[in-house]
Motif scaffolding. Structure first.
Motif, PDB file in Angstrom:
ATOM      1  N   PRO A  62      -0.731 -12.598  -8.899  1.00  0.00           N
ATOM      2  CA  PRO A  62       0.706 -12.844  -8.743  1.00  0.00           C
ATOM      3  C   PRO A  62       1.500 -12.599 -10.022  1.00  0.00           C
ATOM      4  CG  PRO A  62      -0.544 -14.645  -7.796  1.00  0.00           C
ATOM      5  CD  PRO A  62      -1.519 -13.759  -8.505  1.00  0.00           C
ATOM      6  N   SER A  63       0.902 -12.839 -11.190  1.00  0.00           N
ATOM      7  CA  SER A  63       1.657 -12.699 -12.435  1.00  0.00           C
ATOM      8  C   SER A  63       2.060 -11.259 -12.725  1.00  0.00           C
ATOM      9  CB  SER A  63       0.856 -13.259 -13.616  1.00  0.00           C
ATOM     10  OG  SER A  63      -0.352 -12.535 -13.770  1.00  0.00           O
ATOM     11  N   SER A  64       1.257 -10.287 -12.318  1.00  0.00           N
ATOM     12  CA  SER A  64       1.611  -8.904 -12.599  1.00  0.00           C
ATOM     13  C   SER A  64       1.984  -8.101 -11.358  1.00  0.00           C
ATOM     14  CB  SER A  64       0.457  -8.211 -13.331  1.00  0.00           C
ATOM     15  OG  SER A  64      -0.730  -8.287 -12.588  1.00  0.00           O
ATOM     16  N   TRP A  65       1.535  -8.519 -10.188  1.00  0.00           N
ATOM     17  CA  TRP A  65       1.766  -7.734  -8.973  1.00  0.00           C
ATOM     18  C   TRP A  65       2.697  -8.428  -7.979  1.00  0.00           C
ATOM     19  CZ3 TRP A  65      -0.316  -2.837  -7.893  1.00  0.00           C
ATOM     20  CH2 TRP A  65      -1.169  -2.342  -8.872  1.00  0.00           C
ATOM     21  N   GLY A  66       3.073  -9.666  -8.233  1.00  0.00           N
ATOM     22  CA  GLY A  66       3.983 -10.375  -7.335  1.00  0.00           C
ATOM     23  C   GLY A  66       3.255 -11.345  -6.427  1.00  0.00           C
ATOM     24  N   GLU A  67       4.005 -12.304  -5.936  1.00  0.00           N
ATOM     25  CA  GLU A  67       3.444 -13.383  -5.113  1.00  0.00           C
ATOM     26  C   GLU A  67       2.845 -12.888  -3.793  1.00  0.00           C
ATOM     27  OE1 GLU A  67       2.950 -16.557  -5.876  1.00  0.00           O
ATOM     28  OE2 GLU A  67       3.775 -16.197  -7.863  1.00  0.00           O
ATOM     29  N   ASP A  68       3.364 -11.778  -3.262  1.00  0.00           N
ATOM     30  CA  ASP A  68       2.888 -11.300  -1.961  1.00  0.00           C
ATOM     31  C   ASP A  68       1.779 -10.253  -2.093  1.00  0.00           C
ATOM     32  OD1 ASP A  68       4.611  -9.460  -3.039  1.00  0.00           O
ATOM     33  OD2 ASP A  68       5.720  -9.091  -1.195  1.00  0.00           O
ATOM     34  N   TYR A  69       1.086 -10.238  -3.227  1.00  0.00           N
ATOM     35  CA  TYR A  69       0.043  -9.238  -3.462  1.00  0.00           C
ATOM     36  C   TYR A  69      -1.048  -9.268  -2.381  1.00  0.00           C
ATOM     37  CZ  TYR A  69      -3.323 -12.658  -5.198  1.00  0.00           C
ATOM     38  OH  TYR A  69      -4.208 -13.698  -5.290  1.00  0.00           O
ATOM     39  N   ALA A  70      -1.382 -10.441  -1.870  1.00  0.00           N
ATOM     40  CA  ALA A  70      -2.446 -10.548  -0.860  1.00  0.00           C
ATOM     41  C   ALA A  70      -2.056  -9.847   0.441  1.00  0.00           C
ATOM     42  CB  ALA A  70      -2.781 -12.012  -0.597  1.00  0.00           C
ATOM     43  N   ASP A  71      -0.756  -9.856   0.772  1.00  0.00           N
ATOM     44  CA  ASP A  71      -0.289  -9.154   1.967  1.00  0.00           C
ATOM     45  C   ASP A  71      -0.554  -7.656   1.849  1.00  0.00           C
ATOM     46  OD1 ASP A  71       0.623 -11.593   2.881  1.00  0.00           O
ATOM     47  OD2 ASP A  71       2.700 -11.235   2.271  1.00  0.00           O
ATOM     48  N   TYR A  72      -0.341  -7.124   0.665  1.00  0.00           N
ATOM     49  CA  TYR A  72      -0.575  -5.694   0.452  1.00  0.00           C
ATOM     50  C   TYR A  72      -2.061  -5.378   0.406  1.00  0.00           C
ATOM     51  CZ  TYR A  72       4.373  -5.118  -0.290  1.00  0.00           C
ATOM     52  OH  TYR A  72       5.727  -5.097  -0.103  1.00  0.00           O
ATOM     53  N   LEU A  73      -2.829  -6.211  -0.249  1.00  0.00           N
ATOM     54  CA  LEU A  73      -4.275  -5.963  -0.321  1.00  0.00           C
ATOM     55  C   LEU A  73      -4.925  -6.015   1.059  1.00  0.00           C
ATOM     56  CD1 LEU A  73      -5.442  -7.681  -3.625  1.00  0.00           C
ATOM     57  CD2 LEU A  73      -5.021  -5.265  -3.155  1.00  0.00           C
ATOM     58  N   ALA A  74      -4.305  -6.725   1.986  1.00  0.00           N
ATOM     59  CA  ALA A  74      -4.829  -6.759   3.357  1.00  0.00           C
ATOM     60  C   ALA A  74      -4.703  -5.388   4.033  1.00  0.00           C
ATOM     61  CB  ALA A  74      -4.092  -7.815   4.177  1.00  0.00           C
ATOM     62  N   LYS A  75      -3.859  -4.520   3.493  1.00  0.00           N
ATOM     63  CA  LYS A  75      -3.663  -3.172   4.038  1.00  0.00           C
ATOM     64  C   LYS A  75      -4.626  -2.159   3.405  1.00  0.00           C
ATOM     65  CE  LYS A  75       1.291  -4.081   4.607  1.00  0.00           C
ATOM     66  NZ  LYS A  75       1.263  -4.424   5.980  1.00  0.00           N
ATOM     67  N   VAL A  76      -5.437  -2.631   2.469  1.00  0.00           N
ATOM     68  CA  VAL A  76      -6.305  -1.758   1.681  1.00  0.00           C
ATOM     69  C   VAL A  76      -7.764  -1.984   2.054  1.00  0.00           C
ATOM     70  CG1 VAL A  76      -7.083  -1.287  -0.683  1.00  0.00           C
ATOM     71  CG2 VAL A  76      -4.661  -1.711  -0.232  1.00  0.00           C
ATOM     72  N   THR A  77      -8.488  -0.886   2.272  1.00  0.00           N
ATOM     73  CA  THR A  77      -9.924  -0.969   2.527  1.00  0.00           C
ATOM     74  C   THR A  77     -10.661  -1.242   1.232  1.00  0.00           C
ATOM     75  OG1 THR A  77      -9.693   0.585   4.347  1.00  0.00           O
ATOM     76  CG2 THR A  77     -11.901   0.293   3.453  1.00  0.00           C
ATOM     77  N   GLU A  78     -10.284  -0.502   0.189  1.00  0.00           N
ATOM     78  CA  GLU A  78     -10.882  -0.688  -1.133  1.00  0.00           C
ATOM     79  C   GLU A  78      -9.963  -0.067  -2.179  1.00  0.00           C
ATOM     80  OE1 GLU A  78     -14.364   1.672  -2.040  1.00  0.00           O
ATOM     81  OE2 GLU A  78     -13.892   3.008  -0.379  1.00  0.00           O
ATOM     82  N   TYR A  79     -10.176  -0.457  -3.432  1.00  0.00           N
ATOM     83  CA  TYR A  79      -9.390   0.121  -4.512  1.00  0.00           C
ATOM     84  C   TYR A  79     -10.195   0.128  -5.800  1.00  0.00           C
ATOM     85  CZ  TYR A  79      -8.464  -4.601  -6.265  1.00  0.00           C
ATOM     86  OH  TYR A  79      -8.597  -5.871  -6.753  1.00  0.00           O
ATOM     87  N   ARG A  80      -9.732   0.947  -6.721  1.00  0.00           N
ATOM     88  CA  ARG A  80     -10.313   0.971  -8.059  1.00  0.00           C
ATOM     89  C   ARG A  80      -9.178   1.228  -9.045  1.00  0.00           C
ATOM     90  NH1 ARG A  80     -15.504   4.004 -10.361  1.00  0.00           N
ATOM     91  NH2 ARG A  80     -16.442   2.137  -9.524  1.00  0.00           N
TER      92      ARG A  80
END
Length: 175
Positions: A62-80
């Motif tokens: 949340p400190s660098s990506w915002g409070e709703d970061y988990a909502d966006y990560l739910a749209k992602v299969t994987e990341y690097r």
């Protein structure tokens, strides 16, 4: 005036870099690469420099990506996400996200754009006094979307172009 001219130049450069990405063959890209494979393809095309290291899972917070970061990560299969080995002196950063769908990729693109804007606000004052040679990299930061993949880069102008070309090459199906 000098800052305005630099900002205009950066905007024009970003538009020029984005044009080839919008003209690809009808949006048909491979989707069989992992985020790690695409990240490796992109970073291996860049000059060796200081090398790269993968960030920890706590990097997106949340400190660098915002409070709703988990909502966006739910749209992602994987990341690097990788950063320069010498991140104390160098702001180079590349993030690759494999999204669940092309619609999700559009949302993740906005997520990455917000991250870059926040990082720019945070880093600019520090870099102005500590390492002004790195400032243009924040201006050249871009977010590219190809199919289900989203890649953001915080690199020099030349490296940004190289990274975009490497992404396109890796994701364009062989004929």
């Amino acid at each position: 005036m000098k800052y305005t001219l630099r900002a205009l130049t950066c905007l024009l450069l970003a538009l020029c870099l984005a044009l080839p990405l919008t003209a690809c063959d009808g949006g048909k890209f491979r989707d069989d690469l992992t985020a790690a494979q695409l990240s490796n393809s992109v970073t291996s095309a860049l000059p060796a420099g200081d090398g790269w290291r993968q960030v920890s899972e706590n990097y997106i917070s949340p400190s660098s990506w915002g409070e709703d970061y988990a909502d966006y990560l739910a749209k992602v299969t994987e990341y690097r996400i990788v950063v320069s080995e010498n991140s104390d002196m160098n702001v180079d950063e590349v993030g690759v996200f494999l999204c669940k769908s092309e619609k999700d990729a559009k949302a993740v693109k906005e997520f990455c754009e917000s991250y870059i804007a926040a990082k720019t606000l945070q880093m600019k004052p520090l870099l102005e006094s500590y390492n002004p040679d790195e400032l243009p990299k924040l201006d050249y930061a871009t977010v590219n979307v190809m199919g289900r993949y989203v890649m953001y880069t915080i690199l020099s102008s030349a490296d940004t172009t190289t990274a975009g070309s490497a992404m396109e090459k890796a994701l364009t199906p062989a004929e």
